[in-house]
Motif scaffolding. Structure first.
Motif, PDB file in Angstrom:
ATOM      1  N   SER A  24       0.565  -8.903  -6.481  1.00 37.51           N
ATOM      2  CA  SER A  24       1.765  -8.142  -5.679  1.00 37.51           C
ATOM      3  C   SER A  24       2.915  -9.114  -5.292  1.00 37.51           C
ATOM      4  O   SER A  24       2.490 -10.231  -5.399  1.00 37.51           O
ATOM      5  N   LEU A  54       3.377   0.721  -3.907  1.00 44.53           N
ATOM      6  CA  LEU A  54       4.269   0.183  -2.837  1.00 44.53           C
ATOM      7  C   LEU A  54       3.656   0.408  -1.463  1.00 44.53           C
ATOM      8  O   LEU A  54       3.213   1.620  -0.863  1.00 44.53           O
ATOM      9  N   ASP A  55       3.213  -0.740  -0.642  1.00 47.37           N
ATOM     10  CA  ASP A  55       2.525  -0.684   0.536  1.00 47.37           C
ATOM     11  C   ASP A  55       1.167   0.111   0.369  1.00 47.37           C
ATOM     12  O   ASP A  55       1.100   0.813   1.398  1.00 47.37           O
ATOM     13  N   GLY A  56       0.676  -0.121  -0.698  1.00 48.55           N
ATOM     14  CA  GLY A  56      -0.764   0.690  -0.814  1.00 48.55           C
ATOM     15  C   GLY A  56      -0.649   2.278  -1.290  1.00 48.55           C
ATOM     16  O   GLY A  56      -1.493   2.660  -1.306  1.00 48.55           O
ATOM     17  N   THR A  57       0.864   2.669  -1.533  1.00 52.10           N
ATOM     18  CA  THR A  57       1.003   3.927  -1.733  1.00 52.10           C
ATOM     19  C   THR A  57       1.503   4.163  -3.265  1.00 52.10           C
ATOM     20  O   THR A  57       2.390   3.626  -3.661  1.00 52.10           O
ATOM     21  N   PRO A  85       6.617  -9.312  -2.819  1.00 52.37           N
ATOM     22  CA  PRO A  85       7.404  -9.019  -1.615  1.00 52.37           C
ATOM     23  C   PRO A  85       8.582  -8.400  -2.293  1.00 52.37           C
ATOM     24  O   PRO A  85       9.268  -8.861  -3.287  1.00 52.37           O
ATOM     25  N   HIS A 115      10.439  10.316  -2.443  1.00 51.23           N
ATOM     26  CA  HIS A 115      10.501   9.088  -2.742  1.00 51.23           C
ATOM     27  C   HIS A 115      11.613   8.700  -3.860  1.00 51.23           C
ATOM     28  O   HIS A 115      12.529   7.654  -3.483  1.00 51.23           O
ATOM     29  N   GLY A 170       9.292  -3.342   0.669  1.00 54.94           N
ATOM     30  CA  GLY A 170       7.946  -3.483   0.791  1.00 54.94           C
ATOM     31  C   GLY A 170       7.075  -4.331   0.024  1.00 54.94           C
ATOM     32  O   GLY A 170       7.858  -4.860  -0.852  1.00 54.94           O
ATOM     33  N   THR A 171       5.547  -4.377  -0.035  1.00 56.98           N
ATOM     34  CA  THR A 171       4.908  -5.058  -0.908  1.00 56.98           C
ATOM     35  C   THR A 171       4.657  -4.325  -2.231  1.00 56.98           C
ATOM     36  O   THR A 171       4.190  -3.045  -2.051  1.00 56.98           O
ATOM     37  N   PHE A 172       4.686  -4.491  -3.160  1.00 56.27           N
ATOM     38  CA  PHE A 172       4.744  -3.819  -4.590  1.00 56.27           C
ATOM     39  C   PHE A 172       3.835  -4.482  -5.459  1.00 56.27           C
ATOM     40  O   PHE A 172       3.812  -5.816  -5.547  1.00 56.27           O
ATOM     41  N   GLN A 173       3.150  -3.716  -6.278  1.00 53.67           N
ATOM     42  CA  GLN A 173       2.322  -4.108  -7.293  1.00 53.67           C
ATOM     43  C   GLN A 173       2.059  -3.183  -8.367  1.00 53.67           C
ATOM     44  O   GLN A 173       2.041  -1.808  -8.221  1.00 53.67           O
TER      45      GLN A 173
END
Length: 213
Positions: free
Chosen positions: A31, A96-99, A33, A136, A37-40
């Motif tokens: 992931s 993004l942030d778990g979503t 920053p 989104h 938000g935090t992205f993966q």
């Protein structure tokens, strides 16, 4: 003559048929920053992700450019063609942030039919992106996510000097997002089914073309 055990092991039946070596082990990138938000990037698993991706492909705003609307097997065929390949293209969910809210294809542009339409360089890496739900898309996340992914490619793939993309010229929000993410417009190219804007993010210009997130 007996071949060394190490040599035989390279061709053993237990060796995976497909890896992501061609993209420097994308699944291990982790992931990052971003300002939103935090992205993966998470490689797609059909049994888990097909309903979500199929739903996005049937959104009229997405279908107008991806042309994959229809029954689930149409989406599955498109995704499995990459998963069953040699790793030159990896389909991913963008989380993004778990979503999970976006679908990506990270691919070796220098090993793709795209090379028939532009002067490719070794290790050019391509991006396809869709942001799934309208709510989104309304958040205007595209530029921030594109910049984050392009930076991650350049960080994780030292042999890659350029990140490229070919959004449909009619998709002006997409073209604008690439420009805001530090890509430059290179040229117009005629691809099967569309006239595209060839967008390029150069490693050497990485910190020069830095508009806004």
């Amino acid at each position: 003559m007996r071949l060394p055990d190490e040599f035989v092991a390279l061709f053993s039946a237990d060796r995976p048929a497909r890896t992501d070596d061609l993209l420097d082990h994308l699944r291990t990138w982790g992931s990052v920053p971003t300002p939103v938000g935090t992205f993966q990037l998470v490689p797609v698993r059909v049994e888990r992700d097909l309903p979500l991706i199929h739903g996005w492909m049937n959104d009229p705003a997405v279908a107008a450019f991806w042309e994959l609307a229809g029954p689930p097997n149409e989406t599955e065929k498109h995704v499995r063609a990459q998963l069953d390949g040699d790793g030159r293209s990896v389909p991913c969910l963008g989380v993004l942030d778990g979503t999970p809210l976006s679908y990506w294809e990270i691919y070796r542009a220098d090993l793709d039919p795209l090379t028939r339409h532009y002067p490719a360089r070794p290790h050019d890496t391509g991006i396809h992106l869709l942001i799934g739900d309208a709510e989104h898309r309304a958040r205007r996340l595209g530029s921030a996510l594109l910049r984050a992914v392009a930076d991650q490619i350049l960080d994780r793939r030292p042999a890659c000097a350029r990140v490229v993309a070919e959004p449909d010229l009619r998709n002006t929000p997409s073209v604008a997002a690439f420009l805001s993410a530090g890509f430059r417009f290179d040229s117009e190219v005629d691809l099967p089914g569309k006239r595209a804007a060839l967008m390029v993010r150069d490693r050497v210009l990485r910190h020069v073309l830095c508009n806004v997130w």
